[in-house]
Design an enzyme around this catalytic site. Structure first.
Site, PDB file in Angstrom:
ATOM      1  CG  HIS A 191      25.002  19.492  44.958  1.00  0.00           C
ATOM      2  ND1 HIS A 191      25.313  20.137  46.134  1.00  0.00           N
ATOM      3  CD2 HIS A 191      26.195  19.018  44.470  1.00  0.00           C
ATOM      4  CE1 HIS A 191      26.619  20.065  46.341  1.00  0.00           C
ATOM      5  NE2 HIS A 191      27.174  19.394  45.354  1.00  0.00           N
TER       6      HIS A 191
ATOM      7  CG  ASP B  20      26.961  14.998  38.270  1.00  0.00           C
ATOM      8  OD1 ASP B  20      28.119  14.724  38.670  1.00  0.00           O
ATOM      9  OD2 ASP B  20      25.960  14.948  39.026  1.00  0.00           O
TER      10      ASP B  20
ATOM     11  CB  CYS C 121      29.255  19.388  40.003  1.00  0.00           C
ATOM     12  SG  CYS C 121      28.863  17.631  40.031  1.00  0.00           S
TER      13      CYS C 121
ATOM     14  NE  ARG D  38      27.973  16.134  49.828  1.00  0.00           N
ATOM     15  CZ  ARG D  38      28.830  16.308  48.829  1.00  0.00           C
ATOM     16  NH1 ARG D  38      29.758  15.403  48.573  1.00  0.00           N
ATOM     17  NH2 ARG D  38      28.790  17.389  48.074  1.00  0.00           N
TER      18      ARG D  38
ATOM     19  CD  GLN E  72      28.807  21.921  41.877  1.00  0.00           C
ATOM     20  OE1 GLN E  72      29.366  21.354  42.802  1.00  0.00           O
ATOM     21  NE2 GLN E  72      29.450  22.675  41.012  1.00  0.00           N
TER      22      GLN E  72
ATOM     23  NE  ARG F   9      30.016  23.900  45.830  1.00  0.00           N
ATOM     24  CZ  ARG F   9      29.832  22.656  46.275  1.00  0.00           C
ATOM     25  NH1 ARG F   9      30.123  21.643  45.497  1.00  0.00           N
ATOM     26  NH2 ARG F   9      29.311  22.432  47.470  1.00  0.00           N
TER      27      ARG F   9
HETATM   28  N1   CP Z   1      30.844  18.929  43.535  1.00  0.00           N
HETATM   29  C1   CP Z   1      30.857  18.477  44.802  1.00  0.00           C
HETATM   30  O1   CP Z   1      29.911  18.630  45.575  1.00  0.00           O
HETATM   31  O2   CP Z   1      32.029  17.870  45.158  1.00  0.00           O
HETATM   32  P1   CP Z   1      32.278  17.041  46.483  1.00  0.00           P
HETATM   33  O3   CP Z   1      31.417  15.829  46.425  1.00  0.00           O
HETATM   34  O4   CP Z   1      33.749  16.701  46.465  1.00  0.00           O
HETATM   35  O5   CP Z   1      31.912  17.889  47.664  1.00  0.00           O
HETATM   36  N1  NVA Z   2      25.425  13.662  41.303  1.00  0.00           N
HETATM   37  C1  NVA Z   2      26.637  13.467  42.059  1.00  0.00           C
HETATM   38  C2  NVA Z   2      27.219  14.785  42.459  1.00  0.00           C
HETATM   39  C3  NVA Z   2      28.505  14.698  43.232  1.00  0.00           C
HETATM   40  C4  NVA Z   2      28.983  16.029  43.715  1.00  0.00           C
HETATM   41  C5  NVA Z   2      26.339  12.609  43.278  1.00  0.00           C
HETATM   42  O1  NVA Z   2      25.292  12.815  43.901  1.00  0.00           O
HETATM   43  O2  NVA Z   2      27.147  11.740  43.589  1.00  0.00           O
END
Ligand code: CP
Ligand code: NVA
Length: 307
Positions: free
Chosen positions: A130, A224, A264, A103, A133, A292
């Site tokens: 993502h 989101d 998400c 990430r 997701q 997930r």
């Molecule tokens: N939706 C999602 O990716 O959640 P986290 O940021 O908690 O991993």
């Molecule tokens: N768009 C959000 C998604 C979190 C899972 C972010 O990138 O923070």
């Protein structure tokens, strides 16, 4: 050896296969059976430059339930691209583990990892996309509407961000129409829509500014956060601009009665979505979060276990 960096890199057949494996592994678990240890002896290294609940737990638990192992590495210790170059971190990990997920703030780091990796690299969220997701979201939509999603319509109300970009792509791969309702200046790149409309006959992908127009023929409404990780400094500027894009009872009253709502998570209740909708009968937000785990299993079984 296959990476999972972006939806666009994969064929519809491959994506459907991952989803099918995910559904099968979930069915086995829900029937009270344990999954076969198809990842026994395999380890996934998981690098996090940003916080996570769902992604971290789902990947680690998925590895565990498939007989493998997961090692969480935080950016403070790894210093990806700081203490050590992305290429060198990747080269080292490839001699020790069978898969890498990361990430990251900059999507480019994932591309660099993939370039130097001899094991699969998985995008666990970047500033660009993502895709993990999106797989879980489609599992949740299949649960509602069946396997064949051709002709269904998703309305994403909110930011043209990593999550909406991956969903636009995955919807088009599965024959679903996609509408993004976003304020001016916060849309996705128009080339994405041009490409989908040109390359995928029968699918309509568009971005507009009116949330009511977007939801009026939607089967699925997705939102989101209006302020993604890394955009905290823009919060004051963004919140008033995005206020008309809240998913609330008034907006839902304009949507077909069968339309479901996804998010998400994490959700900022009262900002992009109200409690009434999050906790209401049309919300599938928590099954979506649980999916997930199952989506990750499908992905890992295919990438690391040749399922
Ligand atoms: N939706 C999602 O990716 O959640 P986290 O940021 O908690 O991993
Ligand atoms: N768009 C959000 C998604 C979190 C899972 C972010 O990138 O923070």
């Amino acid at each position: 050896m296959t990476h999972f960096i972006d939806i666009v890199d994969h064929s519809t057949d491959w994506l459907q296969h991952v989803l099918d494996v995910a559904h099968a592994l979930r069915a086995q678990r829900q029937a009270g059976q344990t999954n076969q240890p198809i990842l026994a002896g395999k380890t996934l290294a998981m690098i996090f430059e940003k916080p996570s609940l769902r992604t971290r737990v789902s990947f680690q638990q998925a590895m565990y339930e498939l007989g493998g192992n997961g090692i969480v590495l935080h950016q403070q210790e790894v210093g990806l691209g700081q203490r050590e170059s992305v290429a060198d971190v990747t080269r080292v990990l490839c001699g020790m583990v069978q898969g890498i997920m990361a990430r990251v703030f900059e999507h480019e780091k994932l591309r660099q990892m993939a370039e130097h990796a001899t094991v699969p690299v998985i995008n666990a969220l970047s500033d660009h996309s993502h895709p993990c997701q999106a797989l879980a979201d489609i599992m949740t939509i299949r649960d509602e509407f069946g396997e064949d999603l051709t002709g269904r319509t998703m309305a994403f109300v909110g930011d043209g961000n990593n999550v909406s970009r991956s969903l636009a792509r995955l919807c088009s791969k599965l024959g679903m129409n996609f509408t993004l309702a976003a304020p001016e200046g916060y849309t996705l790149e128009s080339e994405l829509f041009d490409r989908i409309n040109r390359d995928v006959p029968g699918v309509t992908a568009k971005q507009i500014s009116d949330p009511i127009e977007a939801v009026k023929d939607a089967d699925v409404i997705v939102t989101d956060t209006f302020v993604s990780m890394g955009q905290e400094e823009e919060k004051e500027q963004r919140l008033p601009i995005f206020a008309p894009y809240q998913v609330n009872a008034k907006l839902l009253s304009q949507a077909p009665e069968h339309a479901i709502v996804l998010h998400c998570l994490p959700a900022y209740r009262g900002v992009e979505i109200t409690d009434e909708i999050m906790d209401g009968p049309r919300s599938r937000v928590f099954p979506e979060a649980h999916n997930r785990l199952h989506a990750q299993k499908g992905l890992l079984a295919v990438l690391l276990g040749n399922a």
